[in-house]
Design a protein around this motif. Structure first.
Motif, short mmCIF file in Angstrom:
data_model
loop_
_atom_site.label_atom_id
_atom_site.label_comp_id
_atom_site.label_asym_id
_atom_site.label_seq_id
_atom_site.Cartn_x
_atom_site.Cartn_y
_atom_site.Cartn_z
N ALA A 76 1.30 -1.34 0.12
CA ALA A 76 0.25 0.00 0.05
C ALA A 76 1.29 1.06 0.09
N GLY A 77 2.01 1.52 0.35
CA GLY A 77 2.72 2.51 0.63
C GLY A 77 3.69 2.67 -0.46
N PHE A 78 4.53 1.50 -1.32
CA PHE A 78 5.38 1.17 -2.33
C PHE A 78 5.00 2.71 -3.18
N LYS A 79 5.67 4.03 -3.57
CA LYS A 79 5.66 4.72 -4.04
C LYS A 79 7.24 4.69 -5.13
N HIS A 80 6.85 4.98 -6.56
CA HIS A 80 8.37 4.41 -7.09
C HIS A 80 8.27 5.39 -8.36
N ARG A 81 9.01 6.96 -8.43
CA ARG A 81 8.91 7.47 -9.36
C ARG A 81 10.07 6.77 -10.61
N GLY A 82 9.46 6.82 -11.80
CA GLY A 82 10.14 6.46 -13.10
C GLY A 82 10.28 5.14 -13.39
N GLN A 83 10.81 4.48 -14.42
CA GLN A 83 11.28 3.18 -14.24
C GLN A 83 9.85 2.58 -14.12
N SER A 84 8.73 2.95 -15.43
CA SER A 84 7.38 2.68 -15.09
C SER A 84 7.19 1.04 -15.32
N GLN A 85 8.41 0.44 -16.35
CA GLN A 85 8.49 -1.49 -16.49
C GLN A 85 8.62 -1.93 -15.17
#
Length: 306
Positions: free
Chosen positions: A62-71
């Motif tokens: 639920a807390g996962f947030k990562h910008r970029g590297q969409s694949q």
């Protein structure tokens, strides 16, 4: 094709988890007779056999947030969707091959040494897990080993220094080169590369991105000893069975290529074995089940599945 990839992910995000659980059970029933094979693959990706604790550095689904590297995000969270949102995990994205001090999800890891804290997941599959339909037989192809790719790492530079201009090699650099402009060659499509009997697969920051489609072709892969592995389990590939292995300094390249040119039936055996190895990875439902089971085992050993 790529649009379809993103659309599938959006559809998955909108699917209730109880429907995903039904889908998981359906996959388990479908591959009931392959349970031993699935367990073998899971144990390869997650080598830990005992329970472990995750530190406070772990993030929740639920807390996962990562910008970029969409694949990376799409491929990982497409499997995470099958699990409760409070489950926690460690991860590293990108061409990272270092070993963490606790079990962490990676795309790649070193083949040798103590690598059990690197848990392999099928990431960036749109780029790495491409396969081809090759209309040419090995015998119909040109007696050449082809390479096209960026040349930035020392081992790739050394390859170009040693092998560029070799009569059995068509090598070309795809990125700009100020020091050796002659290395830059015209773009060559995959279909054009398949016109050659041998495809050179060079590791970059980790594995060679062309290895999977090259092994699915009727050409033979040529590479020095591999140092890294991914979901493709490169560490289980055998030289002389699935590919031709050459010395790191390429000193035995000509001898080995000439041997297979003189013994085409042995080269065709390598093609056959490569196709057999590739086959399970082409089954998308089997791959999905193994991905789910790998994460399920990760959550079990970290004490989150009771």
């Amino acid at each position: 094709m790529k649009l379809f990839y993103y659309f599938n992910y959006l559809a998955l995000k909108l699917t209730p988890r109880f429907l995903l659980n039904m889908k998981k059970r359906k996959l388990e029933r479908k591959f009931e007779n392959s349970k031993q094979y699935v367990a073998h693959r899971v144990a390869y990706y997650l080598k830990h056999k005992n329970e472990f604790d995750l530190s406070s550095r772990a993030t929740s689904i639920a807390g996962f947030k990562h910008r970029g590297q969409s694949q990376y995000v799409i491929d990982l969270m497409s499997v995470m969707a099958y699990f409760p949102s409070h489950f926690r995990f460690r991860y590293h994205f990108g061409d990272e091959t270092h070993i963490e001090d606790e079990p962490t999800l990676f795309k790649a890891r070193p083949i040798d040494g103590d690598n059990q804290n690197s848990v392999l997941m099928k990431l960036v599959k749109y780029r790495h897990f491409r396969f081809v339909e090759d209309s040419l037989s090995f015998g119909e192809k040109q007696d050449v080993a082809v390479f096209r790719g960026a040349v930035t790492q020392p081992h790739r530079i050394e390859f170009m220094q040693r092998m560029f201009g070799h009569p059995l090699v068509d090598a070309g650099q795809s990125n700009p080169s100020s020091g050796n402009p002659e290395w830059q060659q015209p773009f060559m499509s995959v279909q054009d590369q398949l016109k050659n009997k041998f495809i050179i697969c060079l590791e970059g920051n980790d594995v060679a991105s062309n290895l999977k489609w090259a092994m699915s072709s009727n050409s033979v892969v040529v590479t020095p000893k591999m140092k890294f592995e991914t979901w493709f389990m490169e560490g289980t590939l055998q030289p002389g069975v699935h590919y031709i292995e050459v010395a790191d300094d390429w000193s035995d390249f000509e001898e080995k290529i000439q041997y297979y040119l003189d013994h085409p039936e042995e080269a065709e055996d390598i093609v056959k074995h490569a196709h057999e190895y590739i086959a399970p990875f082409r089954d998308e439902e089997l791959e999905q089940l193994i991905s789910i089971k790998t994460l399920e085992r990760y959550f079990e050993l970290s004490g989150q599945v009771k």
